[in-house]
Design a protein around this motif. Structure first.
Motif, PDB file in Angstrom:
ATOM      1  N   LEU A  18       7.353  -2.422   3.394  1.00  0.00           N
ATOM      2  CA  LEU A  18       6.510  -1.451   2.693  1.00  0.00           C
ATOM      3  C   LEU A  18       6.828  -0.021   3.127  1.00  0.00           C
ATOM      4  O   LEU A  18       6.825   0.901   2.303  1.00  0.00           O
ATOM      5  CB  LEU A  18       5.033  -1.773   2.947  1.00  0.00           C
ATOM      6  N   PHE A  19       7.107   0.170   4.400  1.00  0.00           N
ATOM      7  CA  PHE A  19       7.484   1.514   4.874  1.00  0.00           C
ATOM      8  C   PHE A  19       8.768   1.978   4.190  1.00  0.00           C
ATOM      9  O   PHE A  19       8.880   3.142   3.759  1.00  0.00           O
ATOM     10  CB  PHE A  19       7.667   1.506   6.390  1.00  0.00           C
ATOM     11  N   ALA A  20       9.730   1.055   4.063  1.00  0.00           N
ATOM     12  CA  ALA A  20      10.978   1.408   3.394  1.00  0.00           C
ATOM     13  C   ALA A  20      10.744   1.732   1.920  1.00  0.00           C
ATOM     14  O   ALA A  20      11.391   2.628   1.357  1.00  0.00           O
ATOM     15  CB  ALA A  20      11.984   0.266   3.533  1.00  0.00           C
ATOM     16  N   LEU A  21       9.820   1.026   1.285  1.00  0.00           N
ATOM     17  CA  LEU A  21       9.550   1.233  -0.140  1.00  0.00           C
ATOM     18  C   LEU A  21       8.718   2.492  -0.386  1.00  0.00           C
ATOM     19  O   LEU A  21       9.016   3.287  -1.300  1.00  0.00           O
ATOM     20  CB  LEU A  21       8.815   0.020  -0.709  1.00  0.00           C
ATOM     21  N   LEU A  22       7.683   2.707   0.429  1.00  0.00           N
ATOM     22  CA  LEU A  22       6.708   3.761   0.161  1.00  0.00           C
ATOM     23  C   LEU A  22       6.996   5.067   0.882  1.00  0.00           C
ATOM     24  O   LEU A  22       6.531   6.129   0.460  1.00  0.00           O
ATOM     25  CB  LEU A  22       5.312   3.270   0.561  1.00  0.00           C
ATOM     26  N   GLY A  23       7.704   4.984   2.000  1.00  0.00           N
ATOM     27  CA  GLY A  23       7.989   6.192   2.764  1.00  0.00           C
ATOM     28  C   GLY A  23       6.879   6.578   3.713  1.00  0.00           C
ATOM     29  O   GLY A  23       6.905   7.672   4.293  1.00  0.00           O
ATOM     30  N   HIS A  24       5.895   5.718   3.891  1.00  0.00           N
ATOM     31  CA  HIS A  24       4.837   5.982   4.873  1.00  0.00           C
ATOM     32  C   HIS A  24       4.363   4.645   5.448  1.00  0.00           C
ATOM     33  O   HIS A  24       4.457   3.607   4.784  1.00  0.00           O
ATOM     34  CB  HIS A  24       3.667   6.747   4.241  1.00  0.00           C
ATOM     35  N   PRO A  25       3.869   4.647   6.686  1.00  0.00           N
ATOM     36  CA  PRO A  25       3.418   3.393   7.301  1.00  0.00           C
ATOM     37  C   PRO A  25       2.128   2.893   6.661  1.00  0.00           C
ATOM     38  O   PRO A  25       1.307   3.685   6.199  1.00  0.00           O
ATOM     39  CB  PRO A  25       3.198   3.774   8.770  1.00  0.00           C
ATOM     40  N   VAL A  26       1.980   1.573   6.603  1.00  0.00           N
ATOM     41  CA  VAL A  26       0.747   0.957   6.115  1.00  0.00           C
ATOM     42  C   VAL A  26       0.366  -0.161   7.069  1.00  0.00           C
ATOM     43  O   VAL A  26       1.192  -0.676   7.827  1.00  0.00           O
ATOM     44  CB  VAL A  26       0.908   0.384   4.691  1.00  0.00           C
ATOM     45  N   ARG A  27      -0.900  -0.539   7.017  1.00  0.00           N
ATOM     46  CA  ARG A  27      -1.386  -1.689   7.779  1.00  0.00           C
ATOM     47  C   ARG A  27      -1.923  -2.709   6.796  1.00  0.00           C
ATOM     48  O   ARG A  27      -2.817  -2.423   6.015  1.00  0.00           O
ATOM     49  CB  ARG A  27      -2.480  -1.265   8.762  1.00  0.00           C
ATOM     50  N   LEU A  28      -1.358  -3.890   6.821  1.00  0.00           N
ATOM     51  CA  LEU A  28      -1.813  -4.966   5.953  1.00  0.00           C
ATOM     52  C   LEU A  28      -3.084  -5.595   6.507  1.00  0.00           C
ATOM     53  O   LEU A  28      -3.190  -5.863   7.711  1.00  0.00           O
ATOM     54  CB  LEU A  28      -0.742  -6.047   5.831  1.00  0.00           C
ATOM     55  N   VAL A  29      -4.043  -5.831   5.636  1.00  0.00           N
ATOM     56  CA  VAL A  29      -5.251  -6.588   5.960  1.00  0.00           C
ATOM     57  C   VAL A  29      -5.144  -7.894   5.186  1.00  0.00           C
ATOM     58  O   VAL A  29      -4.978  -7.886   3.961  1.00  0.00           O
ATOM     59  CB  VAL A  29      -6.519  -5.826   5.559  1.00  0.00           C
TER      60      VAL A  29
ATOM     61  N   VAL B  10      -2.832 -13.957   1.005  1.00  0.00           N
ATOM     62  CA  VAL B  10      -3.284 -12.743   0.334  1.00  0.00           C
ATOM     63  C   VAL B  10      -3.429 -11.626   1.370  1.00  0.00           C
ATOM     64  O   VAL B  10      -4.032 -11.834   2.426  1.00  0.00           O
ATOM     65  CB  VAL B  10      -4.618 -12.973  -0.399  1.00  0.00           C
ATOM     66  N   ALA B  11      -2.871 -10.469   1.063  1.00  0.00           N
ATOM     67  CA  ALA B  11      -2.979  -9.314   1.960  1.00  0.00           C
ATOM     68  C   ALA B  11      -3.031  -8.041   1.133  1.00  0.00           C
ATOM     69  O   ALA B  11      -2.484  -7.982   0.026  1.00  0.00           O
ATOM     70  CB  ALA B  11      -1.799  -9.269   2.932  1.00  0.00           C
ATOM     71  N   CYS B  12      -3.698  -7.024   1.669  1.00  0.00           N
ATOM     72  CA  CYS B  12      -3.869  -5.755   0.960  1.00  0.00           C
ATOM     73  C   CYS B  12      -3.405  -4.584   1.816  1.00  0.00           C
ATOM     74  O   CYS B  12      -3.419  -4.646   3.054  1.00  0.00           O
ATOM     75  CB  CYS B  12      -5.341  -5.538   0.596  1.00  0.00           C
ATOM     76  N   PHE B  13      -3.003  -3.517   1.130  1.00  0.00           N
ATOM     77  CA  PHE B  13      -2.688  -2.260   1.804  1.00  0.00           C
ATOM     78  C   PHE B  13      -3.114  -1.116   0.895  1.00  0.00           C
ATOM     79  O   PHE B  13      -3.291  -1.283  -0.321  1.00  0.00           O
ATOM     80  CB  PHE B  13      -1.192  -2.170   2.122  1.00  0.00           C
TER      81      PHE B  13
END
Length: 269
Positions: free
Chosen positions: A43-54, A69-72
């Motif tokens: 996701l960091f590579a795709l979006l360009g910013h860090p995310v945390r999956l829940v 199932v996970a969300c960001f």
């Protein structure tokens, strides 16, 4: 709107399939590579910013999933399909995003869950599996499927499952509800489908280990009610290996009709 809140922020829900063989489980941890870590790096590579999956829960090392199932949250404007196909380009062959959809910011993949379906697969053969070696547990002796079904029927309903949890399980309460347990022949495989509202650590694997002991004649199916009453992990069966377990699906909203009709129908203990 509170200060610092991005008006364009959205929440994306992913349905993730993975082969857990070479991972230390779902959750990020210091002692090995986790599926969550790999997807977050993608996701960091795709979006360009860090995310945390829940996520909707955790799976242990070696356990698989078809429907985790996970969300960001992100402010990047991408079509839903781009979240799926774009992220898949950054993931290894043993992890894939099956679905991606924008959901309300109030949605929580764990707390909004109504139930889960786990499948444990046995390989019934005097010879070990080769092709399925990472996704099943080989049982070399015949199993009494009727005895296993009788034992499983006592587990359906709401019970204290203290006997069926790992010794280091940190759950505050051990009461859980199982909607159904189905034993499904698929020669040479045997699937044990466990569907319920929630599960303790190792709960499905201990249930399977106990049912296998019943099928092998090592204990009677009438042991199950006593195990539920005693609440002693030492008296239940062995913990089945992780490789045979797969998280098939997580339910939200209304449960499938068949499960609604089966709730609380198990024998009383």
């Amino acid at each position: 709107m509170s200060a610092g809140m991005d008006e364009t922020e959205k929440q994306v829900r992913l349905v993730i399939e993975y082969d857990g063989t070479r991972y230390a489980g779902w959750q990020v941890q210091p002692n090995g590579t986790a599926i969550q870590q790999v997807v977050e790096e993608g996701l960091f590579a795709l979006l360009g910013h860090p995310v945390r999956l829940v996520s909707s829960g955790r799976t242990d090392a070696g356990v698989h999933a078809l429907g985790m199932v996970a969300c960001f949250k992100t402010s990047r404007e991408l079509p839903e399909r781009a979240f799926r196909d774009g992220l898949n380009r950054y993931l290894p062959e043993d992890i894939v995003i099956r679905q991606a959809s924008v959901v309300p910011l109030t949605f929580h993949p764990r707390f909004d869950s109504r139930g889960k379906w786990y499948r444990y697969t046995l390989h019934l053969s005097p010879v070990r599996a080769a092709i399925n070696r990472h996704t099943c547990w080989t049982i070399k002796k015949p199993l009494d499927l009727q005895a296993m079904k009788q034992g499983a029927s006592f587990l359906v309903g709401r019970h204290d499952f203290a006997s069926f949890r790992a010794s280091n399980c940190g759950a505050k309460t051990t009461t859980r509800e199982i909607f159904s347990i189905d034993i499904v022949p698929d020669e040479p495989l045997l699937h044990i489908d466990v569907k319920g509202g929630g599960f303790l650590k190792f709960m499905v694997r201990i249930i399977v280990g106990t049912l296998v002991e019943i099928g092998l004649g090592a204990r009677p199916h009438e042991d199950i009610p006593q195990l539920l009453i005693q609440g002693s992990r030492e008296r239940a069966g062995k913990t089945a290996p992780p490789r045979g377990l797969c998280l098939m699906e997580v339910w939200y909203g209304n449960l499938p009709h068949r499960l609604v009709s089966l709730k609380n129908t198990g024998p009383k203990v």
